[in-house]
Enzyme design. Structure first.
Site, PDB file in Angstrom:
ATOM      1  N   PRO A   1      83.639  22.711  39.557  1.00 27.20           N
ATOM      2  CA  PRO A   1      82.385  22.008  39.242  1.00 27.20           C
ATOM      3  C   PRO A   1      82.592  20.987  38.125  1.00 27.20           C
ATOM      4  CG  PRO A   1      82.025  24.368  39.428  1.00 27.20           C
ATOM      5  CD  PRO A   1      83.504  24.164  39.434  1.00 27.20           C
ATOM      6  N   GLU A   2      82.088  19.775  38.334  1.00 24.53           N
ATOM      7  CA  GLU A   2      82.168  18.729  37.320  1.00 24.53           C
ATOM      8  C   GLU A   2      80.794  18.552  36.682  1.00 24.53           C
ATOM      9  OE1 GLU A   2      84.915  17.423  36.322  1.00 24.53           O
ATOM     10  OE2 GLU A   2      86.290  18.065  37.904  1.00 24.53           O
TER      11      GLU A   2
ATOM     12  N   ARG B   1      87.600  33.785  40.910  1.00 21.83           N
ATOM     13  CA  ARG B   1      88.903  33.479  40.310  1.00 21.83           C
ATOM     14  C   ARG B   1      88.983  33.839  38.825  1.00 21.83           C
ATOM     15  NH1 ARG B   1      90.284  27.567  43.057  1.00 21.83           N
ATOM     16  NH2 ARG B   1      89.574  28.096  45.151  1.00 21.83           N
TER      17      ARG B   1
ATOM     18  N   ARG C   1      96.984   0.921  25.992  1.00 24.00           N
ATOM     19  CA  ARG C   1      97.221   2.085  26.843  1.00 24.00           C
ATOM     20  C   ARG C   1      97.813   1.644  28.190  1.00 24.00           C
ATOM     21  NH1 ARG C   1      94.330   6.664  25.438  1.00 24.00           N
ATOM     22  NH2 ARG C   1      95.704   7.623  26.995  1.00 24.00           N
TER      23      ARG C   1
END
Length: 272
Positions: free
Chosen positions: A2-3, A111, A153
């Site tokens: 889940p985000e 899990r 970056r």
């Protein structure tokens, strides 16, 4: 896993059932989660009233009338269900919060990568939250901020915006979709973005995450909301999981590259 949109969907689903409700009892069946559930948590949380349920990144923050908080994390397969008291148990039902409404909150996690932690009121910061980047919907996340953070970056921009130290919530699905809408190829070095591109990318990240929240998240494998309902944002995907298919905008074939051990789909014509 889940985000942010999925966690926000769960938060919104839980909120009307828990606000101003008193926890009458906590039943802990399995403390061995990602981090052990504190032995004292059932005693500390019992008899406390829930004042607020918030979110920071992918963590749910439950504020109690004592000023203490709990941190709930769904991990990869965790769910927090709203059920009627006495609902039959199934395997992997690890924890119940019984409420004075007659309902209960049940944490289910096959899990066991999720977490239920205690955050005492005297601790102003929590180690899990300290180094997190800004929330995507706040003024702190803006084009100038992203531009400055990206200078020098060389990391691919998709990996850059997925870094929770830069911004929270732009997980794999939502990063791919945001970059498509911004017309930016995921392999481009973050340091090569212009100010205008950073501003556009911020807008698209907000747009994609906002739409995903309104549609209940993206149902891929394990996610479901607080009542077990599915999300529908997967029906809006332009590139994620669509390698080899035609772009819905220009008709080109969606390409696939692997960035940081994650599959990254993009349109070679729409994204430069």
């Amino acid at each position: 896993m889940p985000e942010l949109p999925e966690v926000e969907t769960v938060r919104r689903g839980l909120e009307p059932h828990v606000l101003q409700r008193r926890i009458t009892r906590v039943l802990l069946r399995e403390p061995r989660l990602r981090w052990p559930v504190p032995e004292a948590l059932p005693r500390l949380a019992a008899k406390r009233r829930i004042e607020a349920i918030g979110r920071r990144g992918k963590y749910l923050l439950v504020t109690l009338d004592s000023g203490d908080r709990m941190i709930w994390h769904l991990g990869m397969s965790g769910r927090m269900f709203v059920l009627e008291r006495g609902h039959p148990l199934v395997k992997h039902d690890h924890l119940d919060f019984e409420l004075d409404s007659g309902q209960l909150l049940r944490f289910h996690d096959p899990r066991r990568f999720g977490a239920v932690l205690w955050w005492p009121r005297e601790e102003t910061e929590h180690v899990l939250l300290r180094a997190m980047g800004p929330e995507p919907f706040t003024p702190a996340f803006n084009g100038e901020y992203l531009f400055e953070k990206s200078r020098g970056r060389s990391v691919a921009v998709k990996n850059f915006i997925m870094d929770g130290h830069i911004v929270v919530g732009a997980g794999n699905i939502y990063a791919a979709e945001s970059l498509f809408r911004a017309g930016i190829r995921p392999t481009r070095a973050a340091g090569k973005l212009t100010r205008a591109q950073c501003q556009l990318l911020v807008e698209k990240i907000r747009e994609v995450l906002g739409e995903a929240v309104e549609l209940g998240g993206t149902t891929l494998r394990d996610f479901a909301g607080a009542r077990g309902e599915s999300g529908y944002f997967q029906q809006e995907l332009f590139v994620y999981g669509r390698e080899g298919q035609s772009c819905r905008v220009c008709g080109s074939t969606i390409k696939l590259e692997v960035l940081g051990a994650r599959q990254s789909c993009y349109c070679p014509r729409c994204q430069r």
